[in-house]
Design a protein around this motif. Sequence first.
Motif, PDB file in Angstrom:
ATOM      1  N   ARG A 150       0.828  -1.196   0.000  1.00  0.00           N
ATOM      2  CA  ARG A 150       0.000   0.000   0.000  1.00  0.00           C
ATOM      3  C   ARG A 150       0.867   1.252   0.000  1.00  0.00           C
ATOM      4  O   ARG A 150       1.941   1.292   0.610  1.00  0.00           O
ATOM      5  CB  ARG A 150      -0.925   0.020   1.217  1.00  0.00           C
ATOM      6  N   SER A 151       0.382   2.273  -0.689  1.00  0.00           N
ATOM      7  CA  SER A 151       0.972   3.603  -0.620  1.00  0.00           C
ATOM      8  C   SER A 151       0.237   4.391   0.461  1.00  0.00           C
ATOM      9  O   SER A 151      -0.997   4.461   0.444  1.00  0.00           O
ATOM     10  CB  SER A 151       0.825   4.335  -1.954  1.00  0.00           C
ATOM     11  N   LEU A 152       0.989   4.978   1.379  1.00  0.00           N
ATOM     12  CA  LEU A 152       0.402   5.716   2.487  1.00  0.00           C
ATOM     13  C   LEU A 152       1.024   7.101   2.558  1.00  0.00           C
ATOM     14  O   LEU A 152       2.243   7.254   2.420  1.00  0.00           O
ATOM     15  CB  LEU A 152       0.632   4.989   3.814  1.00  0.00           C
ATOM     16  N   ALA A 153       0.201   8.111   2.795  1.00  0.00           N
ATOM     17  CA  ALA A 153       0.715   9.471   2.942  1.00  0.00           C
ATOM     18  C   ALA A 153      -0.241  10.289   3.783  1.00  0.00           C
ATOM     19  O   ALA A 153      -1.466  10.092   3.735  1.00  0.00           O
ATOM     20  CB  ALA A 153       0.923  10.137   1.585  1.00  0.00           C
ATOM     21  N   ASP A 177      -4.405   6.482   1.267  1.00  0.00           N
ATOM     22  CA  ASP A 177      -4.254   5.088   1.710  1.00  0.00           C
ATOM     23  C   ASP A 177      -4.697   4.238   0.536  1.00  0.00           C
ATOM     24  O   ASP A 177      -5.890   4.064   0.300  1.00  0.00           O
ATOM     25  CB  ASP A 177      -5.114   4.816   2.948  1.00  0.00           C
ATOM     26  N   GLY A 178      -3.736   3.722  -0.231  1.00  0.00           N
ATOM     27  CA  GLY A 178      -4.128   3.050  -1.455  1.00  0.00           C
ATOM     28  C   GLY A 178      -3.281   1.853  -1.800  1.00  0.00           C
ATOM     29  O   GLY A 178      -2.100   1.794  -1.474  1.00  0.00           O
ATOM     30  N   LEU A 179      -3.904   0.917  -2.457  1.00  0.00           N
ATOM     31  CA  LEU A 179      -3.201  -0.263  -2.939  1.00  0.00           C
ATOM     32  C   LEU A 179      -2.271   0.122  -4.075  1.00  0.00           C
ATOM     33  O   LEU A 179      -2.671   0.821  -5.013  1.00  0.00           O
ATOM     34  CB  LEU A 179      -4.211  -1.304  -3.436  1.00  0.00           C
ATOM     35  N   LEU A 180      -1.019  -0.289  -3.971  1.00  0.00           N
ATOM     36  CA  LEU A 180      -0.090  -0.165  -5.096  1.00  0.00           C
ATOM     37  C   LEU A 180      -0.427  -1.303  -6.052  1.00  0.00           C
ATOM     38  O   LEU A 180       0.063  -2.419  -5.919  1.00  0.00           O
ATOM     39  CB  LEU A 180       1.351  -0.252  -4.605  1.00  0.00           C
ATOM     40  N   THR A 181      -1.305  -1.015  -7.006  1.00  0.00           N
ATOM     41  CA  THR A 181      -1.972  -2.055  -7.775  1.00  0.00           C
ATOM     42  C   THR A 181      -1.009  -2.852  -8.632  1.00  0.00           C
ATOM     43  O   THR A 181      -0.253  -2.284  -9.429  1.00  0.00           O
ATOM     44  CB  THR A 181      -3.040  -1.423  -8.690  1.00  0.00           C
ATOM     45  N   PRO A 182      -1.021  -4.165  -8.510  1.00  0.00           N
ATOM     46  CA  PRO A 182      -0.161  -5.010  -9.354  1.00  0.00           C
ATOM     47  C   PRO A 182      -0.582  -4.959 -10.814  1.00  0.00           C
ATOM     48  O   PRO A 182      -1.759  -4.783 -11.133  1.00  0.00           O
ATOM     49  CB  PRO A 182      -0.371  -6.418  -8.781  1.00  0.00           C
ATOM     50  N   ARG A 193      -9.005  -1.716  -1.044  1.00  0.00           N
ATOM     51  CA  ARG A 193      -9.619  -0.394  -1.074  1.00  0.00           C
ATOM     52  C   ARG A 193      -8.527   0.656  -1.202  1.00  0.00           C
ATOM     53  O   ARG A 193      -7.367   0.443  -0.831  1.00  0.00           O
ATOM     54  CB  ARG A 193     -10.423  -0.137   0.198  1.00  0.00           C
ATOM     55  N   THR A 194      -8.928   1.806  -1.699  1.00  0.00           N
ATOM     56  CA  THR A 194      -8.036   2.963  -1.792  1.00  0.00           C
ATOM     57  C   THR A 194      -8.835   4.201  -1.413  1.00  0.00           C
ATOM     58  O   THR A 194     -10.001   4.333  -1.802  1.00  0.00           O
ATOM     59  CB  THR A 194      -7.475   3.116  -3.213  1.00  0.00           C
ATOM     60  N   LYS A 195      -8.192   5.099  -0.663  1.00  0.00           N
ATOM     61  CA  LYS A 195      -8.861   6.332  -0.266  1.00  0.00           C
ATOM     62  C   LYS A 195      -7.906   7.500  -0.426  1.00  0.00           C
ATOM     63  O   LYS A 195      -6.748   7.433  -0.014  1.00  0.00           O
ATOM     64  CB  LYS A 195      -9.334   6.266   1.190  1.00  0.00           C
ATOM     65  N   LEU A 196      -8.399   8.564  -1.023  1.00  0.00           N
ATOM     66  CA  LEU A 196      -7.663   9.811  -1.146  1.00  0.00           C
ATOM     67  C   LEU A 196      -8.603  10.926  -0.716  1.00  0.00           C
ATOM     68  O   LEU A 196      -9.720  11.038  -1.237  1.00  0.00           O
ATOM     69  CB  LEU A 196      -7.195  10.039  -2.584  1.00  0.00           C
TER      70      LEU A 196
END
Length: 403
Positions: A150-153, A177-182, A193-196
């Motif tokens: 996941r990418s988190l910031a 909070d997002g999946l670093l999508t393969p 899930r991903t949230k921005l």
Amino acid sequence: MFCQMPILDAARKLVIAASLMASCFWLATAMPAMAKTYVWLDETTEIRYSSGWYRANGSDENFIDINIRDVDIYERGQQRGFVEKLILKTDGFGQDIVAIENVLIKNFSYTTEAGDTLTIGHVSGEHLVAVQDMRIEAYRKRHSGESPLRSLAEIKNIHFYSENEFIELEIANITLDGLLTPTEFDALPDNSRTKLSLDGLVLSQVPGDRPTNETDAIFAMLGSDHLTLDIAMNFQIEKQADTVKLQGIIELSASSLMDMKSDFTLDLSRYEYQALNQLSEYYLETQAPETEEAFIFAFLRSISGFSVDLTDAGLLDLIARLQGDQATDVTIMIMQVSLSEMLPRHALAIGTPIAAFLRQGGTLQMRSDITPRLSPTEMLALQFDPERIIDRIKLKFSHLPQN
């Protein structure tokens, strides 16, 4: 790929800053107690820090590794900024940075020569990618193997003031909070899930004695000295056997203007998912217009439904105030004439709820149901017949009066 958005201006600026730091050399000179270590970033900019390490010259490893405290920022001998704590670790160096593995900035402040000031209370992040190609997949596997990554910031307490423009900008919080999508279908988790979100953005006009400019005209039009904005984007991915469904919800609220909510659903087979990823990567590499068209075509084919809700929160009053009491009637008349010419079978069904919204406010709703999805043949044929498109995607408009 859908959830790995071109993330946050703030994240991109961190990447640029990292690249700049990568061009300088590391000074590690024995100094008396309490003296600061100096590092030149370019011919005019230097930083001075009290403790920690600064490895950013690329001579030993292909990464940047910085962990420093009590940092002063100087330009042409004048102190312009300060950072209480800075941690930065990258994968790659200079123009070859793949991702920011880890970043932490505490209590950053900076003042330009022109008098503009920026302060940020807190920045933190992990696995923030800087490229859009196959290097992301290699990075993901290095850090998580076959598990999701996941990418988190998070960026908190942002404040910007422009002395020349008499503008003040505040943002309470920006989060990712997002999946670093393969890129490989089999590497997708069953659920993710991903949230921005951007919360508490307030753009204010600062009083002052100066010539009227475009900004003054905008605030005068709004009838207020500030504008607030909140944005949230949520995405959910569900994988079953050889298919994947992506559902997205986008919400926007602008004070004294409007609220908007939109959602959409994509349904993709294993092969369509991987083809979209490949088209996206190829376009980012080549910027070829034909590749962009192919990607948009494939993306639209994947949509199985969408909706939009637009709620008036003062926008219609603003339009009436600016254009006069007759503006609404004129707008509705023009719309009805245009719809009658372009969509005679649907003019009444579309025009009536839009007219009610323009006169009464409330909420304008648009709904669709694209089941089954559009085939390539249908998309090519329907583009020349807008009324058949409306029938095929079951597009409907409705109006809900104010409560």
